[in-house]
Scaffold this motif. Structure first.
Motif, short mmCIF file in Angstrom:
data_model
loop_
_atom_site.label_atom_id
_atom_site.label_comp_id
_atom_site.label_asym_id
_atom_site.label_seq_id
_atom_site.Cartn_x
_atom_site.Cartn_y
_atom_site.Cartn_z
N GLU A 1 6.45 -36.64 5.68
CA GLU A 1 6.54 -36.13 7.05
C GLU A 1 7.92 -36.38 7.66
O GLU A 1 8.34 -35.66 8.57
CB GLU A 1 5.46 -36.76 7.93
CG GLU A 1 4.08 -36.21 7.68
CD GLU A 1 3.14 -36.55 8.83
OE1 GLU A 1 3.47 -36.25 9.99
OE2 GLU A 1 2.09 -37.14 8.55
N ARG B 1 1.36 -36.50 29.19
CA ARG B 1 1.93 -36.81 27.88
C ARG B 1 2.09 -38.33 27.68
O ARG B 1 3.17 -38.84 27.41
CB ARG B 1 3.28 -36.12 27.71
CG ARG B 1 3.16 -34.60 27.70
CD ARG B 1 4.53 -33.95 27.81
NE ARG B 1 4.39 -32.50 27.87
CZ ARG B 1 4.07 -31.81 28.97
NH1 ARG B 1 3.84 -32.46 30.10
NH2 ARG B 1 3.96 -30.51 28.95
N ARG C 1 14.35 -38.37 26.46
CA ARG C 1 13.05 -37.69 26.43
C ARG C 1 11.88 -38.64 26.69
O ARG C 1 10.73 -38.25 26.55
CB ARG C 1 12.85 -36.99 25.09
CG ARG C 1 13.82 -35.85 24.85
CD ARG C 1 13.55 -35.17 23.50
NE ARG C 1 14.44 -34.05 23.30
CZ ARG C 1 14.21 -32.81 23.72
NH1 ARG C 1 13.08 -32.55 24.36
NH2 ARG C 1 15.06 -31.84 23.51
N LEU D 1 11.04 -38.06 16.62
CA LEU D 1 9.96 -37.06 16.63
C LEU D 1 10.05 -36.15 17.85
O LEU D 1 9.80 -34.93 17.74
CB LEU D 1 8.60 -37.77 16.58
CG LEU D 1 8.30 -38.56 15.30
CD1 LEU D 1 6.99 -39.33 15.45
CD2 LEU D 1 8.25 -37.64 14.08
N LEU D 2 10.42 -36.69 18.99
CA LEU D 2 10.53 -35.87 20.19
C LEU D 2 11.68 -34.88 20.09
O LEU D 2 11.57 -33.72 20.52
CB LEU D 2 10.71 -36.77 21.42
CG LEU D 2 9.48 -37.58 21.83
CD1 LEU D 2 9.86 -38.64 22.86
CD2 LEU D 2 8.38 -36.68 22.38
N GLU D 3 12.80 -35.32 19.54
CA GLU D 3 13.93 -34.40 19.36
C GLU D 3 13.58 -33.30 18.37
O GLU D 3 13.95 -32.13 18.56
CB GLU D 3 15.16 -35.17 18.91
CG GLU D 3 15.78 -36.03 20.00
CD GLU D 3 16.98 -36.80 19.53
OE1 GLU D 3 17.27 -36.78 18.31
OE2 GLU D 3 17.65 -37.44 20.37
N ARG D 4 12.85 -33.65 17.34
CA ARG D 4 12.46 -32.67 16.33
C ARG D 4 11.51 -31.63 16.91
O ARG D 4 11.58 -30.45 16.58
CB ARG D 4 11.81 -33.39 15.14
CG ARG D 4 11.53 -32.49 13.95
CD ARG D 4 11.12 -33.29 12.74
NE ARG D 4 9.74 -33.80 12.84
CZ ARG D 4 9.14 -34.47 11.87
NH1 ARG D 4 9.79 -34.74 10.74
NH2 ARG D 4 7.90 -34.90 12.01
N GLU D 5 10.62 -32.08 17.81
CA GLU D 5 9.59 -31.20 18.35
C GLU D 5 9.94 -30.65 19.73
O GLU D 5 9.21 -29.81 20.28
CB GLU D 5 8.27 -31.96 18.42
CG GLU D 5 7.77 -32.42 17.05
CD GLU D 5 6.71 -33.50 17.13
OE1 GLU D 5 6.24 -33.77 18.26
OE2 GLU D 5 6.37 -34.10 16.08
N GLY D 6 11.02 -31.14 20.34
CA GLY D 6 11.40 -30.68 21.66
C GLY D 6 10.47 -31.15 22.76
O GLY D 6 10.32 -30.45 23.77
N GLY D 7 9.87 -32.30 22.60
CA GLY D 7 8.89 -32.78 23.57
C GLY D 7 9.40 -33.90 24.44
O GLY D 7 10.56 -34.34 24.32
N ALA E 1 2.93 -38.44 12.08
CA ALA E 1 3.65 -38.14 13.32
C ALA E 1 2.68 -37.95 14.48
O ALA E 1 2.91 -38.48 15.58
CB ALA E 1 4.52 -36.90 13.14
N GLN E 2 1.60 -37.25 14.24
CA GLN E 2 0.62 -37.04 15.30
C GLN E 2 -0.06 -38.35 15.68
O GLN E 2 -0.35 -38.59 16.86
CB GLN E 2 -0.42 -36.00 14.87
CG GLN E 2 -1.32 -35.54 16.01
CD GLN E 2 -2.30 -34.46 15.59
OE1 GLN E 2 -2.21 -33.92 14.47
NE2 GLN E 2 -3.24 -34.13 16.45
#
Length: 465
Positions: free
Chosen positions: A66, A214, A156, A125-131, A16-17
């Motif tokens: 992951e 970002r 997002r 991934l953005l929804e999961r991390e709020g980014g 993910a990173q």
């Protein structure tokens, strides 16, 4: 599975990173810490899978736990639901030649296979991390529209795509500039694709700017792009071999940025029975010259050809290959790239050159040869090749058994097709009406400072996530 940089300047990170990082923070490209190798039973079991199920199995090897398997399956199903062919990437027979059609996605180009998936992956991934994510990319033709269609309207994500003004086809330009969603920004730079790509790399290497704004990558510097492009190599082998693990196949791959053919190289390292990989280039032949001479050197200029998506001199993914060619010696990769930065050329040892020639064959195809191939194929079979696909078919003329990758629908390159056969290819539904739609695009000088200023003015002050 962990990911490291080709230049050795980061600690191992997870999938993910790696997806969100795009370009490694040390300026290198991310690669898996190890390449999974499949046993014959796995290959045999996968041979009959439908495309989506095969994509799930291949991607799981590089993602691990992951992303929960059920979530990954749903993500993959959604990514390929809007392809116009039930097989997603069918293998068709044209005369005596097999063609792997990769143009059945929403923008009629092979990059949809990776970028529909990547767009949904980013969103997940953005929804999961709020980014939030601001995508910055450069295109020589097809990446831009495929990336835009992959993320348009996603809340997002904002996307900024650079293309070389006047150096993409009219259809390719309109596919990008007619998307008027508020999160989509098109930038025409007054220069070449190499100029645009250099701007993107410069801004990604400005770590403070990259972090503050970002920035994320959709070009094939993003590992997820390479991973998704392996799917259709496995799929094609399964359709040809019927699961016979003793059956080896060859592929001819039109390539400019080295991503598509590198995906085939990765699949072979994973154990897929690939006999030959042909690098097919146009007049911009830095890759074919490297295979023949062991020297990777800039030419006099970037030539404008009938296959514009391949009008590239500096192939981003070549760094990944250098890493594997030198058995993961990151210090040596850095030294070679430093030579190239200072002199515009690098040379590998005779031993490594011999290994590269075992890994790949390479042929450069001229514009007259491209037109001749489009014409010959059409006259013999009625099938119309796009100019990039024609480069791949021509490069494989002495390998009749090779599967040729059809990277785009011929209607995207109407002028070249008309020049070859005197008529245009019929427009698929996805391309109809493009030239009559409203457009939005800004034009900038091909300077990193100009693009940086535009991003700052557009995004304003970015708050912390």
């Amino acid at each position: 599975m962990h990911y490291i940089s080709t230049r050795g300047g980061i600690e191992p990170i997870g999938f993910a990173q790696a997806v969100m990082m795009g370009l490694a923070t040390d300026g290198g490209l991310l690669v898996p810490s190890q390449i999974p190798v499949l046993d014959p039973e796995q290959l045999r079991a996968w041979a009959g899978l439908r495309f989506q199920d095969l994509a799930l199995e291949v991607s799981t090897l590089f993602i691990g736990d992951e992303i929960p398997r059920a979530d990954l399956k749903a993500l993959i199903e959604r990514s390929y639901a809007n392809f116009s062919h039930p097989e997603v990437t069918p293998v068709v027979t044209v005369g005596k030649r097999r063609i792997l059609e990769l143009f059945h996605g929403p923008t009629a180009a092979f990059k949809d296979v990776a970028l529909q998936w990547l767009g949904n992956l980013f969103e997940y991934l953005l929804e999961r991390e709020g980014g939030i994510l601001n995508i910055l990319g450069a295109t020589s033709g097809d990446t831009g529209s495929a990336a835009i269609y992959g993320v348009r309207g996603k809340g997002r994500i904002r996307i900024f795509i650079l293309h070389p003004k006047g150096r993409v086809s009219p259809i390719q330009e309109r596919q990008m500039t007619t998307v008027l969603d508020s999160n989509v920004h098109n930038i025409a730079v007054r220069g070449t694709f190499d100029d645009a790509q250099a701007i993107v790399k410069t801004l990604f290497n400005d770590l403070a700017f990259k972090s503050a704004y970002r920035l994320g990558a959709v070009n094939s510097i993003n590992w997820a792009r390479i991973l998704a492009q392996t799917f259709y190599y496995f799929y094609a082998w399964g359709r040809i071999s019927g699961g016979d693990v003793g059956r080896r196949v060859s592929f001819s791959v039109p390539t400019g940025n080295f991503g598509d053919v590198f995906a085939g190289y990765l699949a072979r390292r994973m154990g897929l029975p690939i006999e030959r990989l042909v690098i097919a280039t146009n007049r911009n032949d830095i890759l074919s010259r490297f295979i023949h001479t062991g020297v990777y050197a800039l030419g006099e200029e970037v030539y404008h050809t009938l296959s514009p998506a391949m009008d590239i001199q500096i192939a981003s993914n070549f760094e990944r290959y250098l890493y594997y060619l030198h058995d993961g010696d990151q210090a040596l990769v850095c030294a070679l790239l430093e030579d190239f930065r200072h002199t515009g050329r690098l040379r590998v040892s005779a031993e490594r050159h011999q290994k590269a020639q075992a890994d790949f064959e390479a042929t450069a195809v001229s514009d007259p040869e491209t037109l001749d191939q489009i014409r010959a194929t059409y006259e013999a079979t009625g099938y119309i090749l796009c100019p990039h696909t024609a480069v791949g078919v021509r490069a494989a003329r002495d390998l009749p058994e090779a599967i040729c990758l059809a990277t785009a629908h011929p209607a995207k390159f109407g002028a070249a097709v008309v020049q070859a056969i005197g008529q245009e290819a019929p427009l698929p539904p996805a391309l109809q009406g493009l030239l009559e739609r409203k457009t939005r695009c800004v034009e900038l000088e091909a300077r990193a400072a100009a693009v940086k200023g535009y991003l700052e003015a557009t995004l304003g002050t970015v708050s912390a996530p």
